[in-house]
Design a protein around this motif. Structure first.
Motif, PDB file in Angstrom:
ATOM      1  N   LYS A 141       0.837  -1.209   0.000  1.00 30.52           N
ATOM      2  CA  LYS A 141       0.000   0.000   0.000  1.00 30.52           C
ATOM      3  C   LYS A 141       0.873   1.260   0.000  1.00 30.52           C
ATOM      4  N   TRP A 142       1.990   1.206   0.724  1.00 33.21           N
ATOM      5  CA  TRP A 142       2.905   2.344   0.686  1.00 33.21           C
ATOM      6  C   TRP A 142       3.428   2.582  -0.728  1.00 33.21           C
ATOM      7  N   ALA A 143       3.852   1.486  -1.405  1.00 29.19           N
ATOM      8  CA  ALA A 143       4.371   1.607  -2.771  1.00 29.19           C
ATOM      9  C   ALA A 143       3.301   2.133  -3.713  1.00 29.19           C
ATOM     10  N   MET A 144       2.076   1.660  -3.558  1.00 29.43           N
ATOM     11  CA  MET A 144       0.968   2.131  -4.392  1.00 29.43           C
ATOM     12  C   MET A 144       0.741   3.632  -4.190  1.00 29.43           C
ATOM     13  N   ASN A 145       0.692   4.058  -2.958  1.00 28.82           N
ATOM     14  CA  ASN A 145       0.449   5.473  -2.675  1.00 28.82           C
ATOM     15  C   ASN A 145       1.612   6.343  -3.142  1.00 28.82           C
ATOM     16  N   HIS A 146       2.828   5.823  -3.032  1.00 27.51           N
ATOM     17  CA  HIS A 146       3.981   6.597  -3.492  1.00 27.51           C
ATOM     18  C   HIS A 146       3.909   6.810  -5.005  1.00 27.51           C
ATOM     19  N   ALA A 147       3.466   5.772  -5.726  1.00 25.03           N
ATOM     20  CA  ALA A 147       3.321   5.912  -7.175  1.00 25.03           C
ATOM     21  C   ALA A 147       2.234   6.921  -7.526  1.00 25.03           C
ATOM     22  N   LEU A 148       1.126   6.895  -6.794  1.00 26.23           N
ATOM     23  CA  LEU A 148       0.043   7.852  -7.054  1.00 26.23           C
ATOM     24  C   LEU A 148       0.490   9.282  -6.767  1.00 26.23           C
ATOM     25  N   GLU A 149       1.291   9.423  -5.747  1.00 24.52           N
ATOM     26  CA  GLU A 149       1.764  10.754  -5.380  1.00 24.52           C
ATOM     27  C   GLU A 149       2.790  11.309  -6.374  1.00 24.52           C
ATOM     28  N   ASN A 150       3.351  10.434  -7.186  1.00 24.07           N
ATOM     29  CA  ASN A 150       4.414  10.856  -8.104  1.00 24.07           C
ATOM     30  C   ASN A 150       4.013  10.770  -9.573  1.00 24.07           C
ATOM     31  N   GLY A 151       2.714  10.798  -9.848  1.00 22.62           N
ATOM     32  CA  GLY A 151       2.291  10.957 -11.230  1.00 22.62           C
ATOM     33  C   GLY A 151       1.500   9.844 -11.857  1.00 22.62           C
ATOM     34  N   ALA A 152       1.383   8.681 -11.200  1.00 23.40           N
ATOM     35  CA  ALA A 152       0.579   7.595 -11.758  1.00 23.40           C
ATOM     36  C   ALA A 152      -0.894   7.840 -11.449  1.00 23.40           C
ATOM     37  N   GLN A 153      -1.765   7.516 -12.410  1.00 20.82           N
ATOM     38  CA  GLN A 153      -3.207   7.635 -12.167  1.00 20.82           C
ATOM     39  C   GLN A 153      -3.812   6.344 -11.621  1.00 20.82           C
TER      40      GLN A 153
END
Length: 438
Positions: free
Chosen positions: A11-23
């Protein structure tokens, strides 16, 4: 890493990706353990053990898609890994069909325990594993003067995985497997016939720990004197453990990728009778202890029991989210679970006794099938049948034809299910098969 720790990191990795430009994001964290031992000439020839873990992430960025994996699971390293992956994804071409599944199609939890994991996997004594390989070899050594070589292996594996997606999916899986395999070669004059036999199970206490060596030797000895016979059209029985070789092309033709790429001989055949009415096949993901059992697939789609063929009528395709959007079709799943055949009344011996003249195929040697047309050519090993009895071994022969014609000419489906696979194949009798020999 515990299951809870995997979920937290995913979940941390998922949120980090969302915070850095992934939709949209899908993250899986998996770990595996495996061991194997191979013995030859009463000595350990190979001993292997592996423990692995890793993270896989699927990124959807500005209409573009990429997938990445790493075994480095520290947050500071993962952060940089994810950020670089997102930046790299931005250079790819847009693909409007690449999205996560619709949330309503996800598995929602609370499914039945399918009993796919041996909880005692890590407590099995390594010496006991080695002893099983030596015991299989002992079944062969000094049993026949024609023996040339024997190789025996024990193997096992455990896999655990958690997956989360940014649009609401959470799920985890765990499964194990155990197996013993023996390969034997014997002196048959100018030839050196070989044969092998495997037993496997999901749980250690269900593994058949005796017989692989004895059966492999018996099968190799029966091949002595193999030769071509005259070409002709006759009946063919395919032994249950070999049916998958000629059934695979039918399943491959149902895949969404093959259909979309016009590489399937079953395009536009759904709802139509395409093979013999004697073929009824169900995809059942809910078999307790089944080799292919699962509550959700690799995308998180909830699994369903589905008819694949119903009395010869094609009922479904295997469609994942991506190819479902490309084909404007509802996604089902990207692959098979447990394939369950409606069986007949005879075992292999009963099928053999019903054949006036034909060949029992016990193995395939090379060959291929054209995915677009269904035309095939395979080399075969087996035995000539005359008047319901096995007469002599045959080899270096080919079968040729078309998959739809072959499966339309089912004479009888056996009841001898091969339980060593998620494809629960019985032996099958086919009529009017073209054999090329002398």
């Amino acid at each position: 890493m515990t299951k809870e720790e995997k979920y937290t990191l995913a979940k941390w990795a998922m949120n980090h990706a969302l915070e850095n430009g992934a939709q949209q994001v899908s993250v899986s964290i998996a770990n595996s353990e495996s061991s194997s031992v191979e013995v030859r000439e009463q000595k350990i020839d190979k001993l292997e053990q592996a423990i692995q873990s890793g993270l896989s992430i699927r990124l959807f960025v500005d209409g573009k898609y990429s997938a990445h994996s790493t075994s480095r699971l520290k947050k500071e390293e993962l952060a940089r890994f994810i950020e670089e992956a997102i930046e790299g994804t931005k250079f790819l071409s847009e693909d409007e069909f690449r999205t996560l599944p619709e949330p309503e199609l996800y598995y929602k939890g609370d499914g039945e325990n399918l009993d796919l994991l041996d909880e005692n996997f890590s407590s099995i004594d390594p010496k006991e594993k080695i002893d099983l390989a030596f015991a299989a070899e002992k079944e062969v050594l000094d049993k026949d003067d024609r023996l040339i070589s024997v190789s025996c292996s024990y193997y096992d594996g455990l896999n655990e995985r958690v997956m989360v997606t940014s649009n609401g999916f959470e799920g985890d899986t765990a499964n194990s497997h155990f197996g013993i395999y023996t390969s034997v070669s014997v002196n048959g004059g100018e030839a050196r016939p070989e044969s092998g036999w495997n037993e496997s199970a999901i749980k250690y206490d269900k593994l058949k720990k005796e017989g692989t060596g004895r059966i492999a030797l018996e099968r190799a000895l029966k091949k002595i004197g193999q030769q071509k016979i005259e070409s002709g059209t006759m009946s063919m029985i395919v032994e249950n453990r070999s049916v998958g070789r000629i059934f695979g092309p039918l399943i491959n033709a149902l895949n969404g990728s093959a259909i979309q790429q016009k590489n399937s001989f079953l395009i536009d055949k759904k709802g139509k009778k395409v093979v013999s009415e004697k073929l009824t096949l169900t995809d059942d993901p809910f078999l307790i202890g089944g080799r292919g059992s699962r509550l959700f697939d690799g995308e998180g789609l909830v699994t369903k029991k589905r008819a694949v063929f119903n009395k010869g009528v094609l009922e479904t395709y295997y469609i994942d989210t991506y190819y479902g959007k490309k084909l404007n079709m509802e996604p089902t799943s990207g692959g098979t679970s447990n394939l369950v055949f409606e069986t007949g009344n005879n075992d292999l011996e009963g099928l053999i006794s019903s054949v006036k003249k034909g060949i029992l195929v016990t193995g395939f040697n090379g060959g291929n099938c054209n995915g677009t047309t269904g035309d095939f050519s395979y080399g075969i090993d087996g035995f000539l049948i005359e008047n319901g009895e096995i007469v002599k071994p045959v080899s270096e022969m080919n079968i040729t034809g078309n998959m739809l014609t072959l499966w339309a000419n089912i004479g009888e489906i056996g009841k001898d299910i091969n339980e060593n696979s998620s494809w629960l194949t019985p032996s099958v009798l086919f009529n009017n098969v073209d054999f090329s020999g002398l």
